[in-house]
Design a protein around this motif. Structure first.
Motif, PDB file in Angstrom:
ATOM      1  N   ASN A 248       9.059   3.785   6.479  1.00 16.74           N
ATOM      2  CA  ASN A 248       9.635   2.545   5.943  1.00 16.74           C
ATOM      3  C   ASN A 248       9.183   1.330   6.740  1.00 16.74           C
ATOM      4  N   LEU A 251       5.375   0.654   6.158  1.00 13.88           N
ATOM      5  CA  LEU A 251       5.104   0.022   4.863  1.00 13.88           C
ATOM      6  C   LEU A 251       5.511  -1.451   4.873  1.00 13.88           C
ATOM      7  N   LEU A 284       0.703   7.127   3.333  1.00 13.17           N
ATOM      8  CA  LEU A 284       1.176   8.185   2.442  1.00 13.17           C
ATOM      9  C   LEU A 284       0.388   9.477   2.661  1.00 13.17           C
ATOM     10  N   HIS A 294      10.286  11.946   0.582  1.00 11.25           N
ATOM     11  CA  HIS A 294      10.496  10.493   0.662  1.00 11.25           C
ATOM     12  C   HIS A 294      10.297   9.863  -0.711  1.00 11.25           C
ATOM     13  N   MET A 296       8.856   7.318  -1.684  1.00  9.79           N
ATOM     14  CA  MET A 296       7.526   6.779  -1.973  1.00  9.79           C
ATOM     15  C   MET A 296       6.634   7.785  -2.690  1.00  9.79           C
TER      16      MET A 296
END
Length: 431
Positions: A248, A251, A284, A294, A296
């Protein structure tokens, strides 16, 4: 293993085999490093054209497969990856044929030893399989090596050990937790002299999932034509991928300053990938082995890119998307409480999935695999718990190294013991 003095000829005869999910690594100790071949086979249709070029066999393996893939629609019945998840079904005849051919070809490369060394009468072979490989796999490998010895006279003795134990042997650790992450699975194995089998936790994810994310990233960047090129995907993954310390946070910083994460990957003289303002994708690729649950990754799941099956171990089901730190703690909690602190102090990571670079300019957001695991466990357990995590000295070849050390050290007269699950199957005794 102690005991009698080692015969100096054993160094010449020690041979290791790592049956990895994507690569087969093999060879004698004297080579210092294993030879590596992709664990793949291709069954060819009978063809007069092939016979004209002197190709009579119907099965090709390893690097030879690439010679025929361009014409597979006309020539091939199937491509077989025998160890996708580290296991082979007993009745999967084609997978066993591929493994047998890969194994035989390995020994074929060293048959000159028998001719050049009068005292050499065969290798002491230690093969490594997944910690959750069923027992019949050991039996099938014994049959393969017995046949090879009858053909080539190169297998004097044979045994099998779990891959995580091989790592512990290579690292000279008697009490530790080995996290061995290959292409198709990640094995978490507490070891206290021997693997604590009831505490093993397996996750059916590894390098294959990182490849899948890398391929989708290429598509999203407009390079869809490269997404089916395995070599291009792998190189892109290895060059661009990063492990985020905290996804987190990584990103957030990446989107605040996209230029920091910009990356160019040259795949060939004619092809270069530029991530431009999409550098956050890099995290990722590195995160998927650690936590594919997650949010994402939700879009990748919806597209069918991430479909990770659960592992069934005895009566327990282990969710394929279980975060790595939770899987680690689940494994350690299954051991006696007196071992918990010692195991948390000796967590060893092995396998190419953990061999990621950390650019100097991104050390505030990217992390090495050991730092990542230590950070995740610290968040779960609190700062008062001492956790030590390290990477093996040679992550890609640790299993093979442990195999050749075992071949060197296991006493010649120590025959297979079913109860302990160790010892030699020997020529003249067992086959």
């Amino acid at each position: 293993m102690g005991g009698a003095a080692l015969d100096p000829r054993r160094a010449l005869a020690a041979y290791g085999e790592d049956y990895g999910t994507r690569y087969f690594k093999y060879g004698p100790l004297v080579e210092q490093r294993p030879r590596v071949v992709e664990s793949v086979g291709l069954f060819l249709e009978e063809s007069h054209l092939l016979k004209m070029f002197g190709i009579e066999k119907q099965l090709v393996v390893g690097e030879d497969v690439k010679r025929f893939l361009g014409a597979r629609s006309a020539l091939a019945r199937s491509v077989v990856y025998p160890l996708t998840d580290g296991e082979v079904r007993r009745d999967d005849e084609r997978a066993w044929q591929v493994l047998a051919e890969l194994t035989r070809r390995g020994f074929d490369q060293f048959k000159g030893l028998k001719e050049s060394k009068d005292s050499f009468d065969g290798f002491y072979v230690t093969a490594a399989l997944s910690a959750i490989a069923p027992e019949y796999m050991r039996e099938e490998l014994l049959k393969i090596h017995t046949k090879i010895d009858r053909e080539l006279g190169l297998v004097k003795a044979f045994t099998v050990i779990p891959q995580p134990l091989a790592v512990a042997i290579a690292e000279k650790e008697i009490s530790c937790v080995v996290v061995e992450s290959g292409h198709g699975n990640t094995q978490i194995t507490p070891i206290h002299t021997y693997p604590i089998r009831e505490a093993v936790v397996a996750l059916y994810r590894g390098g294959a999932e990182a490849d899948a994310i890398a391929a989708e990233v290429l598509k999203d960047l407009g390079y869809g034509d490269l997404a089916s090129d395995e070599m291009a995907v792998r190189k892109f993954k290895e060059e661009a991928g990063l492990i985020p310390l905290d996804l987190n946070e990584a990103l957030k910083k990446a989107k605040e300053n996209p230029e920091r994460l910009r990356c160019k990957v040259r795949l060939s003289t004619l092809t270069e990938i530029d991530l431009e303002d999409k550098g956050w994708y890099r995290f990722l690729i590195g995160e998927v082995v650690f936590n594919p649950a997650h949010e994402m990754f939700e879009s990748f799941r919806k597209r069918g890119v991430l479909s990770i099956r659960d592992a069934r171990l005895g009566e327990e089901t282990v969710e394929g998307t279980l975060p790595l730190e939770e899987a680690l703690l689940r494994s350690i909690r299954k051991t006696p409480t007196t071992l918990h602190d010692a195991l948390l102090n000796r967590i060893i990571l092995s396998g190419g999935n953990f061999q990621w670079k950390v650019p100097e300019s991104l050390k505030d957001v990217a992390a090495s695999a050991p730092l990542k695991v230590k950070h995740l466990l610290g968040k779960r357990l609190g700062s008062g718990v001492n956790v030590e995590v390290r990477l093996t000295q040679d992550p890609q070849f640790s299993v093979w190294k442990g195999c050749v050390v075992w071949s060197l050290a296991l006493p010649e007269n120590y025959l297979w013991n079913e109860k302990r699950g160790e010892g030699w199957f020997k020529r003249g005794v067992h086959y």
